[in-house]
Design a protein around this motif. Structure first.
Motif, PDB file in Angstrom:
ATOM      1  N   VAL A 188       2.382   3.450   8.886  1.00 43.27           N
ATOM      2  CA  VAL A 188       1.127   2.771   9.209  1.00 43.27           C
ATOM      3  C   VAL A 188       1.002   1.518   8.349  1.00 43.27           C
ATOM      4  CG1 VAL A 188      -0.012   4.894   9.925  1.00 43.27           C
ATOM      5  CG2 VAL A 188      -0.214   4.142   7.537  1.00 43.27           C
ATOM      6  N   ARG A 189      -0.009   0.699   8.663  1.00 37.08           N
ATOM      7  CA  ARG A 189      -0.182  -0.583   7.983  1.00 37.08           C
ATOM      8  C   ARG A 189      -0.940  -0.411   6.673  1.00 37.08           C
ATOM      9  NH1 ARG A 189       1.568  -4.571  10.908  1.00 37.08           N
ATOM     10  NH2 ARG A 189       0.364  -6.246   9.943  1.00 37.08           N
ATOM     11  N   LEU A 190      -0.920  -1.479   5.859  1.00 33.80           N
ATOM     12  CA  LEU A 190      -1.552  -1.493   4.550  1.00 33.80           C
ATOM     13  C   LEU A 190      -2.577  -2.622   4.490  1.00 33.80           C
ATOM     14  CD1 LEU A 190       1.802  -1.098   4.230  1.00 33.80           C
ATOM     15  CD2 LEU A 190       1.169  -0.820   1.838  1.00 33.80           C
ATOM     16  N   HIS A 191      -3.716  -2.348   3.830  1.00 33.55           N
ATOM     17  CA  HIS A 191      -4.782  -3.351   3.750  1.00 33.55           C
ATOM     18  C   HIS A 191      -5.485  -3.245   2.412  1.00 33.55           C
ATOM     19  CE1 HIS A 191      -7.870  -6.115   4.931  1.00 33.55           C
ATOM     20  NE2 HIS A 191      -8.824  -5.209   4.943  1.00 33.55           N
ATOM     21  N   THR A 192      -5.881  -4.397   1.858  1.00 31.48           N
ATOM     22  CA  THR A 192      -6.686  -4.435   0.645  1.00 31.48           C
ATOM     23  C   THR A 192      -7.343  -5.810   0.531  1.00 31.48           C
ATOM     24  OG1 THR A 192      -6.685  -3.916  -1.727  1.00 31.48           O
ATOM     25  CG2 THR A 192      -4.855  -5.272  -0.909  1.00 31.48           C
ATOM     26  N   HIS A 193      -8.192  -5.973  -0.491  1.00 33.46           N
ATOM     27  CA  HIS A 193      -8.762  -7.281  -0.817  1.00 33.46           C
ATOM     28  C   HIS A 193      -7.806  -8.022  -1.752  1.00 33.46           C
ATOM     29  CE1 HIS A 193     -12.436  -4.855   0.034  1.00 33.46           C
ATOM     30  NE2 HIS A 193     -12.904  -5.991   0.517  1.00 33.46           N
ATOM     31  N   GLY A 194      -7.729  -9.345  -1.598  1.00 34.84           N
ATOM     32  CA  GLY A 194      -6.866 -10.104  -2.481  1.00 34.84           C
ATOM     33  C   GLY A 194      -7.337 -11.522  -2.716  1.00 34.84           C
ATOM     34  N   SER A 195      -7.231 -11.982  -3.962  1.00 35.93           N
ATOM     35  CA  SER A 195      -7.471 -13.385  -4.328  1.00 35.93           C
ATOM     36  C   SER A 195      -8.799 -13.899  -3.789  1.00 35.93           C
ATOM     37  CB  SER A 195      -6.322 -14.271  -3.814  1.00 35.93           C
ATOM     38  OG  SER A 195      -5.091 -13.849  -4.340  1.00 35.93           O
ATOM     39  N   ALA A 216      -5.040   2.721   8.707  1.00 31.67           N
ATOM     40  CA  ALA A 216      -4.235   2.024   7.712  1.00 31.67           C
ATOM     41  C   ALA A 216      -4.552   2.595   6.332  1.00 31.67           C
ATOM     42  CB  ALA A 216      -4.531   0.529   7.742  1.00 31.67           C
ATOM     43  N   VAL A 217      -3.611   2.449   5.421  1.00 34.17           N
ATOM     44  CA  VAL A 217      -3.803   2.858   4.027  1.00 34.17           C
ATOM     45  C   VAL A 217      -4.369   1.660   3.272  1.00 34.17           C
ATOM     46  CG1 VAL A 217      -2.643   3.629   1.919  1.00 34.17           C
ATOM     47  CG2 VAL A 217      -1.934   4.537   4.144  1.00 34.17           C
ATOM     48  N   ALA A 218      -5.522   1.857   2.557  1.00 34.53           N
ATOM     49  CA  ALA A 218      -6.257   0.670   2.112  1.00 34.53           C
ATOM     50  C   ALA A 218      -6.981   0.842   0.781  1.00 34.53           C
ATOM     51  CB  ALA A 218      -7.263   0.270   3.193  1.00 34.53           C
ATOM     52  N   PRO A 219      -6.256   1.015  -0.337  1.00 32.44           N
ATOM     53  CA  PRO A 219      -6.922   0.952  -1.640  1.00 32.44           C
ATOM     54  C   PRO A 219      -7.776  -0.304  -1.739  1.00 32.44           C
ATOM     55  CG  PRO A 219      -4.623   1.585  -1.905  1.00 32.44           C
ATOM     56  CD  PRO A 219      -4.795   1.177  -0.460  1.00 32.44           C
ATOM     57  N   CYS A 220      -8.907  -0.215  -2.423  1.00 32.21           N
ATOM     58  CA  CYS A 220      -9.931  -1.242  -2.272  1.00 32.21           C
ATOM     59  C   CYS A 220      -9.528  -2.611  -2.798  1.00 32.21           C
ATOM     60  CB  CYS A 220     -11.215  -0.776  -2.959  1.00 32.21           C
ATOM     61  SG  CYS A 220     -12.582  -1.940  -2.776  1.00 32.21           S
ATOM     62  N   SER A 221      -9.187  -2.713  -4.079  1.00 35.01           N
ATOM     63  CA  SER A 221      -8.941  -4.022  -4.685  1.00 35.01           C
ATOM     64  C   SER A 221      -8.310  -3.820  -6.057  1.00 35.01           C
ATOM     65  CB  SER A 221     -10.256  -4.797  -4.837  1.00 35.01           C
ATOM     66  OG  SER A 221     -11.124  -4.102  -5.710  1.00 35.01           O
ATOM     67  N   PRO A 222      -7.665  -4.851  -6.611  1.00 35.65           N
ATOM     68  CA  PRO A 222      -7.025  -4.680  -7.927  1.00 35.65           C
ATOM     69  C   PRO A 222      -7.989  -4.268  -9.026  1.00 35.65           C
ATOM     70  CG  PRO A 222      -6.275  -6.707  -6.883  1.00 35.65           C
ATOM     71  CD  PRO A 222      -7.393  -6.172  -6.040  1.00 35.65           C
ATOM     72  N   HIS A 257     -12.855  -1.394   6.742  1.00 25.95           N
ATOM     73  CA  HIS A 257     -12.298  -1.007   5.443  1.00 25.95           C
ATOM     74  C   HIS A 257     -13.359  -0.190   4.713  1.00 25.95           C
ATOM     75  CE1 HIS A 257     -10.269  -2.426   1.430  1.00 25.95           C
ATOM     76  NE2 HIS A 257     -10.065  -1.149   1.691  1.00 25.95           N
ATOM     77  N   HIS A 258     -13.203   1.133   4.739  1.00 24.28           N
ATOM     78  CA  HIS A 258     -14.184   1.996   4.075  1.00 24.28           C
ATOM     79  C   HIS A 258     -13.547   2.643   2.856  1.00 24.28           C
ATOM     80  CE1 HIS A 258     -17.932   4.215   3.755  1.00 24.28           C
ATOM     81  NE2 HIS A 258     -17.155   5.089   3.128  1.00 24.28           N
ATOM     82  N   TYR A 259     -14.199   2.482   1.702  1.00 22.31           N
ATOM     83  CA  TYR A 259     -13.590   2.905   0.442  1.00 22.31           C
ATOM     84  C   TYR A 259     -14.536   3.689  -0.460  1.00 22.31           C
ATOM     85  CZ  TYR A 259     -16.084  -1.404  -0.589  1.00 22.31           C
ATOM     86  OH  TYR A 259     -17.063  -2.360  -0.650  1.00 22.31           O
ATOM     87  N   VAL A 260     -15.759   4.008  -0.010  1.00 23.53           N
ATOM     88  CA  VAL A 260     -16.727   4.738  -0.832  1.00 23.53           C
ATOM     89  C   VAL A 260     -16.870   6.157  -0.273  1.00 23.53           C
ATOM     90  CG1 VAL A 260     -19.064   4.771  -1.768  1.00 23.53           C
ATOM     91  CG2 VAL A 260     -17.962   2.585  -1.274  1.00 23.53           C
ATOM     92  N   PHE A 261     -16.426   7.130  -1.050  1.00 28.42           N
ATOM     93  CA  PHE A 261     -16.446   8.527  -0.620  1.00 28.42           C
ATOM     94  C   PHE A 261     -17.106   9.399  -1.697  1.00 28.42           C
ATOM     95  CE2 PHE A 261     -13.020   6.540   1.709  1.00 28.42           C
ATOM     96  CZ  PHE A 261     -13.152   7.073   2.989  1.00 28.42           C
ATOM     97  N   PRO A 262     -18.448   9.378  -1.778  1.00 25.80           N
ATOM     98  CA  PRO A 262     -19.119  10.200  -2.784  1.00 25.80           C
ATOM     99  C   PRO A 262     -18.813  11.688  -2.582  1.00 25.80           C
ATOM    100  CG  PRO A 262     -20.631   8.603  -1.804  1.00 25.80           C
ATOM    101  CD  PRO A 262     -19.397   8.596  -0.975  1.00 25.80           C
TER     102      PRO A 262
END
Length: 468
Positions: A240-247, A214-220, A137-142
């Protein structure tokens, strides 16, 4: 472990025969063999059974005497942040929000070379420990950092590991009430466009795919509601699948109530983020209603016991999730919150930590832990039809664990030896029928060179962050 010389005819399926091994298939019936065989034909498992392999097999290019070994499906890592390999050992006494606040300014300085090198380190450590499929899960794109997604995919391809890139994103910076610094986030439009481009360029939907996206916005707390909703729509349009952090923490639950007027699970459902094409990382703070919603919708969970303990997040209710029918796999999580970076240790930690919870010694047993790390992970990634168990027709992703050495020989039950015992050496690991590890060493990467380069890139990142 002995192997024969090649022998066969051109054009026929090339077979590898593994014999004399204890085998845990992790199929629907948890079939096991005290002494059995696995026949691999090209990329797939041809047969599994007790005793010796069938006579008269053609084009056998390799025979493996696996006496003293347990054969299992390859381990499946369902959640990771590869880039964190070069920020290990920092903020070691922080909870999640404080840890993120401490590290985001450093992470926001990564570039393509750093990310590629960090991915090599993360993948090398997992592969040596029996992982054959990994999700990052990579979400940092400077801005101006290069082709980060491509660099991660390249590292996985070179290592020979099956791979899912969860292309993450963040568009809620500090000025909007989020945790990441504003220079570390993308705009809504840029995040969606880049994610779609990554899917179209790299995702492979075939049975034996080595790379999926997968499509994966980081977290709420780092993503706008618009990005959550439109990200879910994008994933389903692209198939495609979906992924994020939760709870993950009590602080996150409080954040969701303050910002959205509801808890994380209700928020996810309101934005289209519950379903059998979704998996969430952590899910530590789930009540009965949350678990029922995940079970009803088939939403999966990536359980990361070591990281949850490292960040004092709590104990996920894994036994309750499993009893309700929630798909659950294991995750390493980023190595800034799990410095070892090895999934096979998560088998043991999942079992031990869950026994500290309400169910005590009845929480999990050794075979349930092994299932979490294999078939459970495959199910969470949407690939249970191809990997995660040793069955005829499935892809030949498997591991030979050496259990006749000093660390394991006196443990009578092979599965107990691997799960409860010390980390068992990997004598052979196959992905798509192709050897990736032999006798504990990587075959397609120079471990010493990776160690040097990860140290150098960690030092370069530290210098850049210190000067910013």
């Amino acid at each position: 472990m002995a192997a024969s010389a090649p022998n066969g005819t051109a054009g026929a399926a090339r077979r590898t025969v593994i014999e004399n091994a204890a085998i845990a298939t992790v199929d629907a019936d948890d079939t096991e063999y005290a002494s059995g065989y696995v026949v691999v034909a090209d990329q797939r498992i041809e047969s599994v059974g007790a005793g010796r392999a069938p006579e008269g097999l053609e084009n056998v290019v390799r025979r493996v005497d696996a006496t003293g070994h347990l054969v299992t499906p390859g381990l499946v890592n369902t959640h990771h942040h590869f880039y964190q390999w070069i920020t290990r050992g920092l903020a070691t006494d922080h909870n999640l929000f404080d840890w993120l606040t401490a590290l985001y300014p450093t992470w926001a300085r990564i570039d393509e070379q750093m990310t590629y090198t960090a991915a090599q380190g993360s993948l090398a450590m997992m592969a040596r420990g029996g992982v054959t499929t990994a999700a990052d899960h990579h979400y940092v794109f400077p801005r101006g950092s290069g082709d980060i997604s491509g660099s991660i995919i390249r590292a996985a391809s070179e290592m020979g590991v099956r791979f899912t890139l969860a292309r993450g994103s963040m568009d809620r910076g500090e000025k909007d009430g989020g945790l990441p610094p504003d220079f570390a986030v993308e705009s809504l439009e840029d995040a969606l466009a880049a994610t779609e481009e990554t899917v179209k360029k790299h995702h492979d939907s075939s049975f034996d795919a080595m790379t999926q996206v997968a499509v994966a916005p980081c977290s709420p707390f780092s993503v706008s509601t618009a990005l959550m909703r439109e990200g879910a729509e994008l994933a389903r349009r692209l198939g495609v699948r979906l992924h994020t952090h939760g709870s993950e923490t009590v602080e996150e639950e409080r954040f969701c109530h303050e910002l959205f007027g509801m808890g994380p699970t209700d928020y996810f459902e309101s934005t289209g983020w519950l379903g059998d094409d979704v998996w969430m990382a952590h899910c530590v703070h789930m009540n009965d209603s949350d678990i029922a919603a995940f079970a009803r919708t088939g939403t999966g969970v990536a359980h990361c016991p070591s990281s949850n303990a490292r960040l004092a997040a709590g104990i996920a209710r894994v036994p309750d999730m499993l009893r309700a029918g929630v798909p659950v796999g294991l995750g390493v999580d980023g190595t800034a919150s799990n410095e070892s970076g090895e999934l096979h240790t998560e088998l043991r930690n999942a079992l031990l930590i869950n026994r500290l919870g309400a169910h005590r010694e009845a929480a999990l047993d050794a075979r349930q832990a092994l299932r979490l790390g294999t078939h459970g992970g495959a199910r969470v990634l949407g690939r249970a039809g191809q990997i995660g168990s040793l069955e005829a027709g499935k892809l030949a992703d498997l591991v030979l664990w050496k259990i006749d050495g000093i660390g394991h020989a006196s443990i009578a039950d092979p599965v107990t030896a691997v799960v409860f015992g010390a980390a068992a050496p990997v004598t052979l690991s196959l992905v798509n029928g192709r050897p990736v590890v032999e006798n504990g060493r990587l075959l397609h990467a120079d471990e010493d060179a990776i160690a040097r380069s990860t140290r150098d890139e960690a030092q370069r990142l530290a210098r850049i962050a210190a000067g910013s």
